[in-house]
Scaffold this active site. Structure first.
Site, PDB file in Angstrom:
ATOM      1  N   LYS A  31      -7.700  87.760 112.378  1.00  0.00           N
ATOM      2  CA  LYS A  31      -8.537  87.767 111.174  1.00  0.00           C
ATOM      3  C   LYS A  31      -8.523  89.186 110.651  1.00  0.00           C
ATOM      4  CE  LYS A  31     -11.501  85.885 108.291  1.00  0.00           C
ATOM      5  NZ  LYS A  31     -11.373  84.555 107.661  1.00  0.00           N
ATOM      6  N   SER A  90      -5.230  85.478 108.927  1.00  0.00           N
ATOM      7  CA  SER A  90      -6.122  84.931 107.920  1.00  0.00           C
ATOM      8  C   SER A  90      -6.983  86.079 107.402  1.00  0.00           C
ATOM      9  CB  SER A  90      -6.982  83.844 108.595  1.00  0.00           C
ATOM     10  OG  SER A  90      -7.821  83.219 107.674  1.00  0.00           O
ATOM     11  N   GLU A 114       2.836  77.618 103.970  1.00  0.00           N
ATOM     12  CA  GLU A 114       3.103  78.481 102.819  1.00  0.00           C
ATOM     13  C   GLU A 114       4.204  77.878 101.966  1.00  0.00           C
ATOM     14  OE1 GLU A 114       3.162  83.198 102.406  1.00  0.00           O
ATOM     15  OE2 GLU A 114       4.943  82.340 103.310  1.00  0.00           O
ATOM     16  N   SER A 159      -3.542  76.589 108.393  1.00  0.00           N
ATOM     17  CA  SER A 159      -4.023  77.780 107.706  1.00  0.00           C
ATOM     18  C   SER A 159      -2.954  78.278 106.743  1.00  0.00           C
ATOM     19  CB  SER A 159      -4.367  78.810 108.796  1.00  0.00           C
ATOM     20  OG  SER A 159      -4.309  80.115 108.325  1.00  0.00           O
ATOM     21  N   PRO A 200       9.576  81.963 109.086  1.00  0.00           N
ATOM     22  CA  PRO A 200      10.505  82.212 107.973  1.00  0.00           C
ATOM     23  C   PRO A 200       9.894  81.772 106.642  1.00  0.00           C
ATOM     24  CG  PRO A 200      11.205  80.295 109.239  1.00  0.00           C
ATOM     25  CD  PRO A 200      10.039  80.893 109.977  1.00  0.00           C
TER      26      PRO A 200
END
Lengths: 368, 368, 368, 368
Positions: free
Chosen positions: C160, C230, C301, C347, C355
């Protein structure tokens, strides 16, 4: 001995920000036992999953508990907390801390504030006449407590009301009771509407005979010109704050109100400003008048017919931005145009609060 | 022979709605060859994936092609199309069809309109001095075409400009050229900013010596008080529409402008209204004055410093609603408060168009 | 004396819901002093204005303070709190409470957990090598604390990390320091990226010589296959939780990991499941295997190139829904397909964590 | 003479992109008169104000009109256009162009396609038995046209259906007729539900006696395992496309279907894949199998009870992202996990299309 009301407008840096409130207390400028209610604009979406309201309430309770010698639950039982989510457009997040103190000052005929709570509602009462009538009783109790003897002395009534959740609906169903709606979002509007009609009943704006379960949320010709209701998941009762003018109260604050006929009714806003002694020559308040404005409270809602003065708006059709978010941004622009400030209490969801597409506006100002 | 400009404000039911335009043509009230430009507010999000702009342009092209004896591409080469996405708050989707006709009427000193186009830009020119200077040349050409001989006669310059896409960036890179930014959303702002500085250069608001690639998008103290730029993926050149007052033009339309210092600058809006002969006693235009308002064009943008007159706004921090959407809703509320109407051309993204957080406002009205 | 790690997965009804945690404590099933970290998925937007994370942390602190005999600040100094906003698609909000206890049981070679904190960062250190190196030191310290002697024993590192705010940037500027970016949203990515590279450095996945300020956020070929970072506004230091397998720990939990090459890399998820002893014959875990799954942690992502296996995705172009929200929903669907459950720790924001377009996935399971 | 069906999957760069279709036609690989229907995933929000569907239909009509020697309206009367908005998560926008040609090839027992249209509905018929029964007749007509003699030969029925608009409701009211709902968004669900029950009736999945106005949208235990309905503002009739397997058709395409019991029912997806001859050993299709996949069509919907296998989802409570958007992203992740591709036809709003929270899935593949 007379009473004096005060409002402390405190900007917040985020929904959990109580540093401004704590600083006022620590500086001796605000006495915790005198706090009767806290209104707040928080920067969530103002809809179902707006947790900024509960976050703010939790942090306010945590901050005040040791200063009042109460548990957090004890604070929330004593101080009415009305968090309104949504600071769309240019609106600025802030708290309005309402205090009442006893004073030796002579009564001047000033702002009077009273609060009262209903009992906790059964889920099947929400959005129905039981809520209307309990709210009306609470309004009368808050008036009595504030020494406001006639409806004409009341300028604004802020109500925080509960909503139906899946769990609450299930509890009612398990007892064999039917609720007004199974749609939790819709229950917010019904609860606000029933609360507003309760205010209208207490203020004699709508006769009892005109009211029934069936009109709630449907007959938009019935409305209060002084009610403002906000629904939240964090309570099960109605919390009522009455604002009026009483000859028995002291201080330099005064209040006035008007009803916006639609979302762009600048003249109504200016009428309320003049009623509170704020000149509006030239359209926007100048810096001195803006400085004397203590609070502006207004309701915002998209017109149900999809137009404003005959021109189409897209608020109801936008599946990316909730209609109430559009409405708050719009009305926020209109009232900010009038006063030259953005720390205004613009609240969405105006069922039975003013006419379709419009809403009540109240102005609290310091006398010159 | 003199020329006369006209603006036809046509409400739309959806972004592809050309029925109002077709009806005007079919009724003989609008002659297609006289159309020089079409501005429109469409109800998309005004951001990257707002396809309502392209949809409107496509349908307008399809509708006009047979009426002009041109292909759709031919229409788009001839008529400047400036669709601005985003009708947040109460804004009402509409088209503004600009026409110019020759007339035997005497010149009265009226609204003059000129249009011009730059060449298509190479991707590496967007957001840079090449775009600034080409825009300035196009502004001068549009002025010349409209018979506007000095910058002082110009009241508003609307520019539609391109943006960088991943494909266009790739094309530049394949030729060994670097682009101003690899972020396609950011390229919209740089393209608008360079276009606005081009207007400022042509109108002598900013000296050439103050301009360089480095200031574009960065030095917000450089701005035009009359530029309005809108970026779109559907074109590769800049399209320029100049609005001014010329002694050589006929008709009963006049134009005025002012600069909003911030998003709630109602006095500036009222100044522009007065400049166009619309009285604002009492704050909001009355029905007669509102009826004489033909168009109001204004830019909206969140202040970069996160505050309005010292009070925090949340536009930049809202990851659910883009900041420009908040700004359009807010400024839409302010200008609707002034004029009592919602069919207004409020456009977002005001880089170098007015001061930080403010923007130019122009009013076109019918003379009494 | 050996140590034993445990994970308590607690569903939550809303972001401030600590009733499940309190019930476990009250039932004697969870001892507060044994809590070393709490991970949580909260139902905000996971972006800048996601206050559900701070709300959850505040309520967890409030709940644990009396049970640990500490102030709320004292709790937060001792227990690492990693709230990850965003439960898009079908993801289910929950807490993962990590405990470590001493035990007389024999060591079995089981899940080992260690935590460590960096010092608070100066704003100018965020997103730069100072953060990389401090994170690497904290990872090594957490490994040492957990008795993990080699990088090969480590399967997952949750970090975090802080972000830049306007206030923090201003503070740095006032000391004459330049920050890595003035864009607060972008700072989240740089902070995550620097933290991930710190993990990569400590785990010897990337050599020190390959690292410099310039590669952070830019050279996506550098990544950790075990880092998950995060960013949150509520802290100024990095908090590091290392998960590994140690011969010195007791209990029936084991951990395995794999790297998803892209967002739909189901085979990688299944490889991690198999590594933790969960059979995936037939594609989805059966009820018995799903019951032995204790936690699945994965990063999501959007690929920077705008495609998945050559097909265009629209995540980057959607101005209504943030790209990371799309990515969490997508990866949540892929991992839920694998395990038949939705209470998974997915997350967003995977800079240098796996990657481009992919990310690490870790599985903690009970042995058969 | 036999018939052969073909599907052309064409990626699109934006909703108005018909360049891929035009290229196929220009290259002689697709004959316009053979086109019977075009399905498409467009990148709008899939809700009320999703204009990407209408934009796509308009551009497809414009592109095909000269190639078919028809007006645009003529094209749309002949070719069923089913645009489905929403490519959340990783879904990739694309068109599926369905063609039917006569061939000398021997019949092989292959994919058969039939289309049929209902009459235009009166507004008061939408969401009611009139729509159910007209849809059932159209399904039977499309089956007859395709040579599908029994319900068992049908694997999927795609329906495009109308919705109620404010204008259409007003028209009905002016004739003294009551509509099924005054809520335009809700009418989308009722129209889809009635259409799906029409399919169920024609395919003998639900007996006529079980159907009445009252069950539409309410009794979710009634459903078709092969219906997929999509509502759009751009039509007033139902357009039906039936997919089946017929011994009389030629070619190498085959089709299979299954019913997802909930949103994460990977085994059902894999069952449909196996039914179409695609091996799923190891969970995800390998490149060769993925290459033989021609189309995957599936419905997505949040479960009405707010949970997936007992774990809470937040889809219904998210006032920023519509629930159907969450559901498409989730199911898109599950099916992409199965096939390793993202150009899949995942469509939202599954009322009476599969069980609550689940939906039908169909796979069209090339035989080995």
């Amino acid at each position: 001995m007379t009473r004096r009301a005060a409002l402390h407008l405190i900007p917040t840096a985020h929904p959990g920000d109580v540093s401004g409130l704590e600083a006022l207390i620590d500086q001796g400028r605000l006495s915790p036992p005198e706090i009767v209610a806290i209104l707040g604009k928080t920067e969530g979406n103002g809809c179902v999953n707006d947790f900024t309201r509960a976050f703010a309430v939790a942090e306010l309770g945590t901050a005040l508990a040791p200063r009042l010698g109460l548990s957090r639950a004890g604070v929330l039982a004593q101080v009415a907390m009305v968090m309104s989510g949504g600071t769309e457009g240019g609106l600025s997040p802030h708290l309005l801390v309402l205090t009442v103190e006893n004073t030796q000052e002579p009564a001047t005929g000033a702002l009077a504030i009273g609060t009262a709570f209903t009992e906790a509602f059964h889920p099947e009462e929400i959005g129905r006449m039981a809520q209307v009538e309990a709210t009306a009783r609470a309004v009368r109790e808050a008036m009595r407590q504030a020494g406001l003897s006639s409806p004409g002395q009341v300028h604004f009534v802020q109500v925080k009301c509960p909503l139906l959740t899946t769990a609450r609906i299930g509890e009612a169903v398990s007892r064999g009771k039917a609720v007004a709606t199974a749609d939790t979002y819709e229950s917010m509007g019904l609860s606000r509407g029933a609360s507003a009609l309760g205010v209208a009943l207490a203020l004699e704006e709508v006769p009892r005979a005109a009211l029934s379960d069936g009109v709630i949320g449907h007959d938009l010709s019935l409305w209060s010109g002084r009610a403002s209701a906000s629904a939240g998941v964090e309570l099960e009762r109605n919390e009522v704050i009455v604002f009026g003018t009483s000859p028995e109260w002291a201080g330099d604050l005064c209040i006035a109100h008007a009803v916006m006929r639609d979302a762009i009714d600048l003249p109504a806003v200016q009428k309320a400003l003049r009623g509170a002694g704020l000149s509006t020559d030239g359209g926007q308040l100048g810096p001195e008048e803006a400085g004397r404005l203590v609070a502006l409270l207004v309701k915002a809602e998209p017109s149900s017919h999809g137009t404003i003065r005959g021109r189409r708006h897209i608020m109801w059709d936008d599946s990316d931005i909730n209609a109430t978010r559009h409405a708050r941004a719009l009305v926020g622009g209109v009232v900010a145009a009038a006063v030259g400030r953005t720390d205004l209490f613009v609240s969405g969801g105006a069922e039975h609060q003013g006419p379709d597409g419009g809403g009540p506006v109240a102005v609290i100002a310091r006398r010159q």
